[in-house]
Design a protein around this motif. Structure first.
Motif, PDB file in Angstrom:
ATOM      1  N   THR A  61       0.835  -1.202   0.000  1.00 38.97           N
ATOM      2  CA  THR A  61       0.000   0.000   0.000  1.00 38.97           C
ATOM      3  C   THR A  61       0.868   1.250   0.000  1.00 38.97           C
ATOM      4  OG1 THR A  61      -1.748  -1.170   1.187  1.00 38.97           O
ATOM      5  CG2 THR A  61      -1.818   1.235   1.225  1.00 38.97           C
ATOM      6  N   PHE A  62       1.917   1.233   0.793  1.00 39.91           N
ATOM      7  CA  PHE A  62       2.837   2.367   0.874  1.00 39.91           C
ATOM      8  C   PHE A  62       3.408   2.691  -0.503  1.00 39.91           C
ATOM      9  CE2 PHE A  62       7.035   3.863   3.020  1.00 39.91           C
ATOM     10  CZ  PHE A  62       6.613   5.180   2.966  1.00 39.91           C
ATOM     11  N   SER A  63       3.938   1.680  -1.186  1.00 41.54           N
ATOM     12  CA  SER A  63       4.533   1.870  -2.504  1.00 41.54           C
ATOM     13  C   SER A  63       3.497   2.345  -3.512  1.00 41.54           C
ATOM     14  CB  SER A  63       5.174   0.562  -2.980  1.00 41.54           C
ATOM     15  OG  SER A  63       5.719   0.692  -4.276  1.00 41.54           O
ATOM     16  N   GLU A  64       2.315   1.784  -3.464  1.00 38.26           N
ATOM     17  CA  GLU A  64       1.287   2.114  -4.438  1.00 38.26           C
ATOM     18  C   GLU A  64       0.777   3.541  -4.265  1.00 38.26           C
ATOM     19  OE1 GLU A  64      -1.297   1.037  -7.721  1.00 38.26           O
ATOM     20  OE2 GLU A  64       0.690   0.535  -6.978  1.00 38.26           O
ATOM     21  N   VAL A  65       0.617   3.982  -3.035  1.00 38.31           N
ATOM     22  CA  VAL A  65       0.187   5.357  -2.773  1.00 38.31           C
ATOM     23  C   VAL A  65       1.187   6.342  -3.383  1.00 38.31           C
ATOM     24  CG1 VAL A  65       0.061   7.077  -0.916  1.00 38.31           C
ATOM     25  CG2 VAL A  65      -1.244   4.954  -0.752  1.00 38.31           C
ATOM     26  N   VAL A  66       2.454   6.101  -3.182  1.00 35.80           N
ATOM     27  CA  VAL A  66       3.490   6.990  -3.710  1.00 35.80           C
ATOM     28  C   VAL A  66       3.499   6.951  -5.238  1.00 35.80           C
ATOM     29  CG1 VAL A  66       5.964   7.450  -3.763  1.00 35.80           C
ATOM     30  CG2 VAL A  66       4.875   6.762  -1.621  1.00 35.80           C
ATOM     31  N   ARG A  67       3.393   5.763  -5.818  1.00 36.00           N
ATOM     32  CA  ARG A  67       3.399   5.623  -7.282  1.00 36.00           C
ATOM     33  C   ARG A  67       2.250   6.395  -7.926  1.00 36.00           C
ATOM     34  NH1 ARG A  67       0.744   3.350 -11.207  1.00 36.00           N
ATOM     35  NH2 ARG A  67      -0.796   2.496  -9.757  1.00 36.00           N
ATOM     36  N   VAL A  68       1.070   6.304  -7.345  1.00 41.23           N
ATOM     37  CA  VAL A  68      -0.112   6.956  -7.916  1.00 41.23           C
ATOM     38  C   VAL A  68       0.066   8.470  -7.945  1.00 41.23           C
ATOM     39  CG1 VAL A  68      -2.539   7.470  -7.432  1.00 41.23           C
ATOM     40  CG2 VAL A  68      -1.743   5.101  -7.433  1.00 41.23           C
ATOM     41  N   VAL A  69       0.579   9.050  -6.870  1.00 37.92           N
ATOM     42  CA  VAL A  69       0.809  10.496  -6.864  1.00 37.92           C
ATOM     43  C   VAL A  69       1.920  10.857  -7.853  1.00 37.92           C
ATOM     44  CG1 VAL A  69       1.387  12.506  -5.457  1.00 37.92           C
ATOM     45  CG2 VAL A  69       0.040  10.642  -4.467  1.00 37.92           C
ATOM     46  N   ALA A  70       2.931  10.008  -7.969  1.00 33.08           N
ATOM     47  CA  ALA A  70       4.063  10.287  -8.855  1.00 33.08           C
ATOM     48  C   ALA A  70       3.659  10.325 -10.322  1.00 33.08           C
ATOM     49  CB  ALA A  70       5.167   9.255  -8.646  1.00 33.08           C
ATOM     50  N   GLN A  71       2.578   9.666 -10.675  1.00 32.96           N
ATOM     51  CA  GLN A  71       2.106   9.763 -12.053  1.00 32.96           C
ATOM     52  C   GLN A  71       1.697  11.192 -12.401  1.00 32.96           C
ATOM     53  OE1 GLN A  71      -0.944   6.624 -12.145  1.00 32.96           O
ATOM     54  NE2 GLN A  71       0.410   5.438 -13.464  1.00 32.96           N
TER      55      GLN A  71
END
Length: 389
Positions: A61-71
């Motif tokens: 979840t931690f990684s995915e939250v960051v990835r989504v904003v980074a898009q």
């Protein structure tokens, strides 16, 4: 809190950040308005143990939250990442320090380099010094600042520590004006004889060696207590690289389709060379994503096995993965600009910002390719790995 709900909140934050990118690039930081959006979404509670009002969520979840904003934007993702991340080390403080910071419900920053000076006084230390790269510090109520400290009751002499001050007690030097990651607001900070009690001093060497919080009293079902400290701490850097890379390849693919090559009188996408170049970018993006997934899977395996301490090679391997992820992502962004030509270099263009941001990400101390590969190679031969990570 579910994984899906937290990711949905991250998507909303990304949408709001999108509206501020030009201003953040100009001013060197995202606004306090966006800070309130992040706070309302409770992203800072993602890793916090449930006993302190957090969600106690894990690496995926931690990684995915960051990835989504980074898009949407790397700087916004950097701030979201750090907002959640810095509550990880708070959970390793003495119970009194954890309670004090978590009860305040403010955000926490840090600068790890142990360059501060301390004077020992009753009940704690007085901290002085100047530190660069205080990411998001204008959003924060607390900041852990690096210093070498001899902690009472711990053998071995002075060790690197985070000495945690309230940001009201330090000076923020608003000089942030870098090449990339401009929206992170990573200002220099200064402290002058700031008193910090022992319950807000975190001995990092001890934490890395033992995987246990100061003073005990922890819930070992919480993921951050079940995974080696630094590999978990750094997982978001690769997630930023993946998110930005996904945006880059999508932009390049679309712009190649839309591009008219006046010189040859054809659409760019009709060229076999362009088709090959786009395919190569897509496959390289796939490899970047796959290595980040491998990183997350390793953290999940350690979590499942409750393995907070591992050998040097195992601890340094994710650092090598992460440095390769960030290096390849940076190269891919500049390759995209190369393929599209001068039109992609306009200041403020999505690709222009992405390339600058990814280069800055790749040369951050946690991702330095040569350092991390050297450290991993040393560890594979039984020598000491990275002295910080």
């Amino acid at each position: 809190m579910t994984h899906e709900e937290m990711v949905a909140r991250a998507e909303y934050i990304g949408q709001q950040a999108d509206l501020e990118i030009a201003e953040a690039e100009l001013k060197g930081g995202f606004s306090l308005k966006l800070r309130e959006v992040v706070h309302t979404a409770q992203i800072h509670k993602l890793l916090r143990p449930k006993r302190y009002g957090g969600f106690g969520m894990g690496a995926r979840t931690f990684s995915e939250v960051v990835r989504v904003v980074a898009q949407r934007n790397a700087s916004a993702a950097w701030l979201v990442y750090f907002t959640a991340l810095h509550e990880q080390w708070v959970a390793f403080l003495d119970p009194k320090g954890r309670q004090e910071i978590y009860d305040s419900d403010g955000f926490t920053a840090d600068i790890f380099f142990p360059i501060g000076k301390v004077d020992y006084v009753d009940g704690g230390v007085k901290l002085s010094g100047q530190w660069n790269w205080g990411s998001g510090v204008k959003w924060d109520d607390w900041i852990g600042l690096g210093a070498l400290v001899e902690v009472p009751g711990m053998a071995g002499g002075p060790q690197p520590c985070l000495v945690t001050a309230n940001t009201r007690e330090i000076e923020i030097v608003g000089e942030w004006n870098p090449f990339g990651l401009r929206g992170t607001g990573s200002h220099t900070v200064r402290a002058d004889q700031v008193f910090v009690p022992w319950h807000r001093v975190l001995p990092l060497a001890h934490i890395k060696a033992t995987g246990r919080p100061i003073g005990g009293d922890w819930d070992d079902t919480t993921p951050i207590y079940r995974i080696p400290f630094m590999p978990m701490f750094c997982v978001g850097f690769g997630a930023i690289a993946v998110g930005v890379t996904q945006r880059v390849v999508a932009e390049v693919k679309q712009r190649v389709r839309d591009r008219q090559r006046v010189l040859y009188g054809v659409k760019e996408w009709e060229s076999p060379i362009a088709q090959r170049n786009v395919a190569e970018m897509l496959v390289k993006a796939d490899t970047i994503e796959a290595l980040q997934e491998r990183y997350v899977q390793q953290l999940e395996a350690w979590d499942a096995a409750n393995t907070p301490v591992v050998d040097e090679a195992a601890r340094n391997r994710p650092n090598a993965w992460r440095s390769l992820i960030c290096k390849e992502a940076s190269a891919l962004a500049f390759r995209g600009i190369e393929l599209l030509g001068g039109a992609a270099t306009t200041r403020g263009d999505v690709l222009e910002i992405a390339a600058r941001d990814l280069l800055m990400l790749s040369i951050h101390v946690g991702q330095l390719y040569d350092d991390n590969m050297l450290a991993y190679g040393r560890a594979e031969y039984g020598l000491g790995g990275h002295p910080l990570l």
